[in-house]
Design an enzyme around this catalytic site. Structure first.
Site, mmCIF file in Angstrom:
data_model
loop_
_atom_site.group_PDB
_atom_site.id
_atom_site.type_symbol
_atom_site.label_atom_id
_atom_site.label_comp_id
_atom_site.label_asym_id
_atom_site.label_seq_id
_atom_site.Cartn_x
_atom_site.Cartn_y
_atom_site.Cartn_z
ATOM 1 N N ILE A 1 0.958 -1.279 0.102
ATOM 2 C CA ILE A 1 0.072 -0.123 -0.212
ATOM 3 C C ILE A 1 0.953 1.315 0.032
ATOM 4 C CG2 ILE A 1 -1.860 1.264 1.222
ATOM 5 C CD1 ILE A 1 -2.491 -1.640 2.531
ATOM 6 N N ASP B 1 12.240 2.116 4.929
ATOM 7 C CA ASP B 1 11.566 0.830 4.760
ATOM 8 C C ASP B 1 12.768 0.125 5.262
ATOM 9 O OD1 ASP B 1 10.654 -1.831 3.691
ATOM 10 O OD2 ASP B 1 8.957 -0.404 2.848
ATOM 11 N N PHE C 1 2.837 3.284 7.375
ATOM 12 C CA PHE C 1 2.462 2.147 6.996
ATOM 13 C C PHE C 1 3.168 1.044 7.770
ATOM 14 C CE2 PHE C 1 1.331 4.475 3.296
ATOM 15 C CZ PHE C 1 -0.053 4.380 3.179
ATOM 16 N N SER D 1 -6.880 -0.855 10.466
ATOM 17 C CA SER D 1 -7.415 -2.037 9.857
ATOM 18 C C SER D 1 -8.877 -2.404 10.314
ATOM 19 C CB SER D 1 -6.308 -3.261 10.244
ATOM 20 O OG SER D 1 -7.058 -4.670 9.866
ATOM 21 N N TYR E 1 -2.034 -9.407 15.625
ATOM 22 C CA TYR E 1 -2.245 -8.586 14.448
ATOM 23 C C TYR E 1 -3.302 -7.379 14.775
ATOM 24 C CZ TYR E 1 -3.037 -5.823 10.252
ATOM 25 O OH TYR E 1 -3.435 -4.854 9.296
ATOM 26 N N LYS F 1 -3.113 -3.186 16.092
ATOM 27 C CA LYS F 1 -3.840 -1.997 15.582
ATOM 28 C C LYS F 1 -4.570 -1.259 16.480
ATOM 29 C CE LYS F 1 -1.835 -2.291 11.613
ATOM 30 N NZ LYS F 1 -0.896 -1.193 11.138
ATOM 31 N N PHE G 1 -10.031 -2.394 4.938
ATOM 32 C CA PHE G 1 -10.688 -3.729 4.807
ATOM 33 C C PHE G 1 -9.624 -4.521 4.075
ATOM 34 C CE2 PHE G 1 -13.841 -1.383 7.018
ATOM 35 C CZ PHE G 1 -14.458 -2.401 7.670
ATOM 36 N N ASN H 1 -1.365 -13.355 2.393
ATOM 37 C CA ASN H 1 -2.900 -12.875 1.955
ATOM 38 C C ASN H 1 -3.343 -13.616 0.576
ATOM 39 O OD1 ASN H 1 -2.604 -10.963 3.946
ATOM 40 N ND2 ASN H 1 -1.564 -9.483 2.490
ATOM 41 N N GLY I 1 -7.536 -17.078 13.943
ATOM 42 C CA GLY I 1 -7.614 -15.892 14.043
ATOM 43 C C GLY I 1 -8.528 -15.106 12.830
#
Length: 337
Positions: free
Chosen positions: A12, A31, A81, A125, A150, A154, A179, A200, A298
């Site tokens: 992202i 990064d 991020f 998230s 996770y 958040k 989302f 993912n 999860g």
């Protein structure tokens, strides 16, 4: 204006950097390349014809974070991020997630406080809601006990930012609860590039279709949904990137209603895992081998966004649908071969 994007070579982050550069912002990226590649920087440059400044820093190193802000005192805003982001992995490696997602946030905010910097966008998230009682999920939905480390990071991250904003009136922040980000830049110069086995769904689908993975695993078909598989709101990464720039401008132009605001980012539509598979097969003409396996710890049953607040207050709305996102993800995957 100069914007710091942490995790700016991630999925992202890199797409948001492109949107920022295209809209005239000066961008500096931090990064640590733990789940990205330096080649992403070249992709950003090919798309925008500009080379953002890049620093390879692990934000868990407090001294290096301090050194960076000492040299870069002219930052007008931060989009944060940098974080580990996989639900399943967080269950297996909770301490890594707490260190990487919380310590790094605190270190960045500490340096922003020292330099009296404002305008902070937090990559949050929909996992903060846990399994919501009502769908679609609004920003007013209760924050339940997280289903994974996770999701918990958040929740904690949002609390840290809101507590800080409460006591430091010059500091303004927006948390964007998104989302399920999918897709790639239309040029296929940048996209989702997970290191190792994808955590993912979409990159696992595209890698399976490309023959890099033997079989796609669908985690459970006994959920209380129409086809028994989990439902998610899949949002195109370009829509998401655009929303970050809109939110940043809201802060820079002092249009925010409060010091700390939250917005859901999604399409407002939920799709099951099997629907995603069928849509991918339809738009790409690729047959996907998959098998049903046990549920994954999860995972929640269903989550999709109520986007009215983002639509009316931010003036942002998603433009792309699931088929668009899957087509762009496949185009990106084919370019990796």
């Amino acid at each position: 204006m100069k914007i710091l994007v942490t995790g700016g070579l991630g999925f992202i982050g890199s797409h948001t950097v492109v949107c920022l550069l295209n809209q005239g912002f000066e961008v500096t990226i931090i990064d640590n390349l733990s789940n990205s590649s330096i080649s992403v920087l070249e992709g950003i440059t090919r798309i925008t014809q500009e080379s953002p400044t890049f620093s390879r820093i692990d934000l868990r190193d407090k001294q290096k974070v301090a050194d960076f802000f000492e040299v870069n005192q002219d930052i007008d805003g931060v989009i944060h991020f940098a974080a580990s982001k996989a639900v399943g992995e967080s269950v297996e490696k909770p301490l890594l997630y707490y260190e990487n997602n919380i310590n790094t946030l605190v270190y960045v905010l500490q340096e922003m406080r020292r330099k009296q910097l404002s305008n902070f966008i937090f990559s949050s998230s929909c996992t903060v809601y846990g399994q919501a009682d009502n769908l679609p999920i609004t920003e007013e939905a209760p924050i339940k006990k997280a289903e994974s480390p996770y999701g918990n990071t958040k929740q904690i991250g949002e609390r840290i930012i809101s507590d800080y904003a409460k006591d430091h009136k010059y500091f303004k922040a927006i948390a964007l609860r998104y989302f399920n980000p999918v897709g790639a830049h239309p040029s296929a110069e940048i996209g989702e590039l997970p290191i190792g086995v994808p955590q993912n769904l979409i990159p696992f689908i595209t890698q399976t279709a490309a023959g890099k993975r033997d079989m796609l695993s669908v985690f459970g078909d006994d959920y209380p949904t129409e086809d028994g598989t989990c439902i998610r709101d899949y949002i195109h990464v370009m829509d998401l990137a655009e929303a970050h720039v809109v939110a940043l401008k809201r802060l820079l132009n002092k249009n925010n209603g409060q010091n700390y605001e939250v917005f859901n980012l999604g399409t407002g539509k939920g799709n099951s895992v099997l629907e995603v598979i069928k849509t991918f097969e339809k738009v790409t003409q690729q047959k996907l081998p998959y098998k049903i396996t046990a549920r994954r710890e999860g995972d929640i049953i269903s989550a999709y966004a109520d986007t009215q607040k983002a639509n009316s207050v931010l003036g942002w709305k998603s433009k792309y649908n699931l088929a668009d996102a899957l087509k762009s993800a496949w185009k990106w995957q084919q370019k990796q071969e």
